[in-house]
Design a protein around this motif. Structure first.
Motif, PDB file in Angstrom:
ATOM      1  N   ARG A 195       0.712  -1.020   0.212  1.00 54.13           N
ATOM      2  CA  ARG A 195       0.031  -0.082  -0.006  1.00 54.13           C
ATOM      3  C   ARG A 195       0.722   1.179  -0.109  1.00 54.13           C
ATOM      4  NH1 ARG A 195      -3.256  -3.166   3.601  1.00 54.13           N
ATOM      5  NH2 ARG A 195      -2.219  -2.103   5.556  1.00 54.13           N
ATOM      6  N   VAL A 196       1.893   1.371   0.820  1.00 48.23           N
ATOM      7  CA  VAL A 196       2.808   2.253   0.744  1.00 48.23           C
ATOM      8  C   VAL A 196       3.493   2.659  -0.629  1.00 48.23           C
ATOM      9  CG1 VAL A 196       5.252   3.197   1.788  1.00 48.23           C
ATOM     10  CG2 VAL A 196       3.515   2.149   3.280  1.00 48.23           C
ATOM     11  N   CYS A 197       4.078   1.593  -1.154  1.00 44.17           N
ATOM     12  CA  CYS A 197       4.475   1.777  -2.530  1.00 44.17           C
ATOM     13  C   CYS A 197       3.396   2.257  -3.485  1.00 44.17           C
ATOM     14  CB  CYS A 197       5.147   0.332  -2.828  1.00 44.17           C
ATOM     15  SG  CYS A 197       6.743  -0.012  -1.675  1.00 44.17           S
ATOM     16  N   ALA A 198       2.229   1.745  -3.424  1.00 44.16           N
ATOM     17  CA  ALA A 198       1.009   2.220  -4.267  1.00 44.16           C
ATOM     18  C   ALA A 198       0.616   3.324  -4.200  1.00 44.16           C
ATOM     19  CB  ALA A 198       0.147   1.268  -4.408  1.00 44.16           C
ATOM     20  N   ARG A 199       0.851   3.932  -3.194  1.00 38.65           N
ATOM     21  CA  ARG A 199       0.224   5.320  -2.699  1.00 38.65           C
ATOM     22  C   ARG A 199       1.338   6.483  -2.956  1.00 38.65           C
ATOM     23  NH1 ARG A 199      -2.692   4.100   2.980  1.00 38.65           N
ATOM     24  NH2 ARG A 199      -4.669   2.674   1.941  1.00 38.65           N
ATOM     25  N   ASP A 200       2.487   6.077  -2.754  1.00 42.58           N
ATOM     26  CA  ASP A 200       3.732   7.220  -2.885  1.00 42.58           C
ATOM     27  C   ASP A 200       3.944   7.153  -4.483  1.00 42.58           C
ATOM     28  OD1 ASP A 200       5.775   8.893  -2.490  1.00 42.58           O
ATOM     29  OD2 ASP A 200       6.965   7.339  -1.437  1.00 42.58           O
ATOM     30  N   THR A 201       3.288   8.147  -4.907  1.00 42.06           N
ATOM     31  CA  THR A 201       3.427   8.390  -6.592  1.00 42.06           C
ATOM     32  C   THR A 201       4.549   9.542  -6.799  1.00 42.06           C
ATOM     33  OG1 THR A 201       1.532   9.675  -6.504  1.00 42.06           O
ATOM     34  CG2 THR A 201       1.350   7.538  -7.036  1.00 42.06           C
ATOM     35  N   ALA A 202       5.077  10.216  -5.657  1.00 50.44           N
ATOM     36  CA  ALA A 202       5.828  11.249  -5.982  1.00 50.44           C
ATOM     37  C   ALA A 202       7.207  10.795  -6.399  1.00 50.44           C
ATOM     38  CB  ALA A 202       6.344  11.694  -4.640  1.00 50.44           C
ATOM     39  N   PRO A 203       7.710  11.139  -7.618  1.00 46.99           N
ATOM     40  CA  PRO A 203       8.810  10.683  -8.399  1.00 46.99           C
ATOM     41  C   PRO A 203      10.111  11.148  -7.517  1.00 46.99           C
ATOM     42  CG  PRO A 203       8.022  12.669  -9.338  1.00 46.99           C
ATOM     43  CD  PRO A 203       7.072  12.356  -8.421  1.00 46.99           C
ATOM     44  N   ALA A 204      11.132  10.354  -7.857  1.00 47.16           N
ATOM     45  CA  ALA A 204      12.583  10.437  -6.989  1.00 47.16           C
ATOM     46  C   ALA A 204      13.296  11.861  -7.115  1.00 47.16           C
ATOM     47  CB  ALA A 204      13.343   9.553  -7.240  1.00 47.16           C
ATOM     48  N   ASP A 205      12.898  12.607  -8.191  1.00 49.94           N
ATOM     49  CA  ASP A 205      13.417  13.976  -8.404  1.00 49.94           C
ATOM     50  C   ASP A 205      12.653  15.100  -7.551  1.00 49.94           C
ATOM     51  OD1 ASP A 205      11.398  13.741 -10.321  1.00 49.94           O
ATOM     52  OD2 ASP A 205      12.514  14.302 -11.916  1.00 49.94           O
ATOM     53  N   VAL A 206      11.797  14.534  -6.986  1.00 51.53           N
ATOM     54  CA  VAL A 206      10.841  15.714  -6.130  1.00 51.53           C
ATOM     55  C   VAL A 206      11.157  15.407  -4.739  1.00 51.53           C
ATOM     56  CG1 VAL A 206       8.398  16.424  -5.563  1.00 51.53           C
ATOM     57  CG2 VAL A 206       9.148  15.925  -8.036  1.00 51.53           C
ATOM     58  N   HIS A 207      11.448  16.724  -4.122  1.00 51.06           N
ATOM     59  CA  HIS A 207      11.574  16.532  -2.557  1.00 51.06           C
ATOM     60  C   HIS A 207      10.329  16.038  -1.832  1.00 51.06           C
ATOM     61  CE1 HIS A 207      15.819  18.096  -1.964  1.00 51.06           C
ATOM     62  NE2 HIS A 207      15.568  18.938  -2.778  1.00 51.06           N
ATOM     63  N   VAL A 208      10.787  15.319  -0.779  1.00 48.74           N
ATOM     64  CA  VAL A 208       9.819  14.804   0.199  1.00 48.74           C
ATOM     65  C   VAL A 208       9.919  15.175   1.662  1.00 48.74           C
ATOM     66  CG1 VAL A 208       8.723  12.895  -1.176  1.00 48.74           C
ATOM     67  CG2 VAL A 208      10.768  12.513   0.328  1.00 48.74           C
ATOM     68  N   CYS A 209      10.764  16.311   1.713  1.00 47.17           N
ATOM     69  CA  CYS A 209      11.390  16.712   3.090  1.00 47.17           C
ATOM     70  C   CYS A 209      10.262  16.992   3.969  1.00 47.17           C
ATOM     71  CB  CYS A 209      12.174  17.892   2.797  1.00 47.17           C
ATOM     72  SG  CYS A 209      13.904  17.291   1.918  1.00 47.17           S
ATOM     73  N   GLU A 210       9.176  17.834   3.486  1.00 48.46           N
ATOM     74  CA  GLU A 210       8.028  18.262   4.566  1.00 48.46           C
ATOM     75  C   GLU A 210       7.089  17.162   4.851  1.00 48.46           C
ATOM     76  OE1 GLU A 210       8.640  21.099   5.390  1.00 48.46           O
ATOM     77  OE2 GLU A 210      10.250  21.669   3.940  1.00 48.46           O
ATOM     78  N   ARG A 211       7.218  15.906   4.374  1.00 43.94           N
ATOM     79  CA  ARG A 211       6.516  15.110   4.952  1.00 43.94           C
ATOM     80  C   ARG A 211       6.511  14.735   6.194  1.00 43.94           C
ATOM     81  NH1 ARG A 211       6.996  10.094   0.581  1.00 43.94           N
ATOM     82  NH2 ARG A 211       6.018  11.107  -1.123  1.00 43.94           N
ATOM     83  N   ALA A 212       5.423  14.342   7.105  1.00 42.46           N
ATOM     84  CA  ALA A 212       5.411  14.011   8.489  1.00 42.46           C
ATOM     85  C   ALA A 212       6.357  12.854   8.883  1.00 42.46           C
ATOM     86  CB  ALA A 212       3.912  13.663   8.895  1.00 42.46           C
ATOM     87  N   TRP A 213       6.923  12.787   9.886  1.00 44.53           N
ATOM     88  CA  TRP A 213       7.733  11.922  10.357  1.00 44.53           C
ATOM     89  C   TRP A 213       6.859  10.611  10.577  1.00 44.53           C
ATOM     90  CZ3 TRP A 213      12.816  12.365   9.858  1.00 44.53           C
ATOM     91  CH2 TRP A 213      13.711  11.396  10.485  1.00 44.53           C
ATOM     92  N   PRO A 214       7.198   9.400   9.980  1.00 46.89           N
ATOM     93  CA  PRO A 214       6.348   8.207  10.290  1.00 46.89           C
ATOM     94  C   PRO A 214       6.342   7.547  11.657  1.00 46.89           C
ATOM     95  CG  PRO A 214       7.885   7.921   8.308  1.00 46.89           C
ATOM     96  CD  PRO A 214       8.486   9.042   9.046  1.00 46.89           C
ATOM     97  N   SER A 215       5.229   7.277  12.069  1.00 47.22           N
ATOM     98  CA  SER A 215       5.105   6.889  13.531  1.00 47.22           C
ATOM     99  C   SER A 215       5.558   5.263  13.686  1.00 47.22           C
ATOM    100  CB  SER A 215       3.697   6.967  14.053  1.00 47.22           C
ATOM    101  OG  SER A 215       2.739   6.354  13.377  1.00 47.22           O
ATOM    102  N   PHE A 216       6.326   5.034  14.667  1.00 52.98           N
ATOM    103  CA  PHE A 216       6.671   3.582  14.716  1.00 52.98           C
ATOM    104  C   PHE A 216       6.023   2.954  15.977  1.00 52.98           C
ATOM    105  CE2 PHE A 216       9.669   4.725  11.754  1.00 52.98           C
ATOM    106  CZ  PHE A 216      10.193   3.582  11.192  1.00 52.98           C
ATOM    107  N   GLN A 217       5.625   1.603  16.094  1.00 57.64           N
ATOM    108  CA  GLN A 217       5.272   1.103  17.069  1.00 57.64           C
ATOM    109  C   GLN A 217       6.316   1.004  18.193  1.00 57.64           C
ATOM    110  OE1 GLN A 217       2.510  -0.141  16.660  1.00 57.64           O
ATOM    111  NE2 GLN A 217       1.896  -1.370  18.625  1.00 57.64           N
TER     112      GLN A 217
END
Length: 320
Positions: A195-217
């Motif tokens: 699901r993560v790979c399917a939903r993340d459609t941002a290409p590698a040449d675009v910054h994703v720095c502003e994304r929220a920090w993933p939450s871990f168990q």
């Protein structure tokens, strides 16, 4: 000696063996046979002999920024399907973090998720990497700051966030499935990763720095992990530092670099490349030594690719 008359082992290899022997003898409460006059004189003789023969120490070729960019670009372009995307995110994070933070192989594979944090005001300017016991300070924690990169493909923030998104989804899904006595927790983890790979459609040449920090168990888990036959991350860390040069060589070959060039890349290449690039950019040698956590600044000078003997030297003023 080898068939071509060159030494079979480097001096640094011999020194590593001597250090290992000393460690085990000392641990057993015995005097090390390495710490004797005859061994010291033998090693001095070996060094002199090789110096006279013009045989210097062999160093890993530095991994320079443009080479790193070419490798991670090829990694992304070859990542077809979710399994390849997971491997691409892991390998890109490994190479970019190792380069940006100037980490030793052992430090890199020992990182936990909790060892990476945003820091610096205003606006979280850095990723702070915590090193829990380094070669320089085995009993202390040290910190290295990584700034955002201009190139999204080699930006440490982007590389970390893309990989953490996979890890967090996998770990949460496995933990929930285990708590519910699911017959196949790994399958739940796989669905989450897909699901993560399917939903993340941002290409590698675009910054994703502003994304929220993933939450871990749980954050006290390995950051860089081996992948199983199904393409899923293990819960444990990469245990062999030798995996780092293996990944670098394989990915460089995949990027189209010739075999002789690939063979010059070693586990120390990313760290050496960071030092080489920083010194070439005019960063002071003291700042580079601090970044790499060198105890002796002479080690840092070994990465200086400038030519101090060229230009205005004493030989220019001898009236010849």
């Amino acid at each position: 000696m080898t068939e071509d008359g060159r030494p079979g082992y480097a001096v640094t290899t011999l020194e590593s063996w001597m250090a290992a022997i000393t460690h085990h003898y000392t641990a057993a409460g015995l005097d090390s046979p390495v710490r004797t006059r005859v061994v010291a004189e033998t090693m001095t003789g070996i060094r002199k002999q090789r110096t006279k023969a013009g045989i210097g120490p062999t160093k890993a070729a530095p991994l320079l920024a443009h080479t790193l960019a070419a490798i991670v670009t090829a990694i992304d372009e070859s990542a077809v399907g979710w399994k390849a995307q997971v491997a691409a995110r892991r390998d890109t994070a490994l190479l970019v973090i190792g380069f940006a933070a100037g980490l030793r192989r052992s430090e890199l594979v020992a990182l936990w998720v909790s060892d990476i944090a945003r820091a610096g005001d205003p606006g979280d300017r850095f990723l702070l990497v915590r090193i829990r016991g380094s070669k320089k300070s085995p009993t202390e924690m040290e910190y290295v700051a990584m700034a955002r990169g201009e190139n999204p493909r080699t930006c440490p923030w982007c590389a970390v966030l893309r990989w953490l998104a996979v890890l967090a989804a996998f770990d949460r899904a496995v933990a929930r499935a285990t708590a519910r006595a699911h017959p196949d927790p790994a399958a739940a983890g796989q669905h989450a990763v897909e699901r993560v790979c399917a939903r993340d459609t941002a290409p590698a040449d675009v910054h994703v720095c502003e994304r929220a920090w993933p939450s871990f168990q749980a954050v006290d888990v390995a950051l860089l992990r081996p992948l199983d036959a199904d393409g899923l991350p293990h819960l444990k860390a990469l245990t062999r530092p030798a995996v780092v040069p293996d990944i670098l060589k394989r990915r460089a070959a995949q990027a189209g670099f010739d075999a002789p060039v690939v063979e010059t890349l070693k586990g120390h290449s990313a760290r050496g490349g960071a030092a080489t690039m920083a010194l070439a950019a005019g960063v002071s040698i003291n700042d580079v030594a601090k970044h790499l956590r060198h105890r002796d600044i002479r080690t840092t000078r070994g990465y200086d690719r400038s030519q101090p003997w060229a230009g205005n030297t004493a030989a220019d003023h001898l009236g010849l």
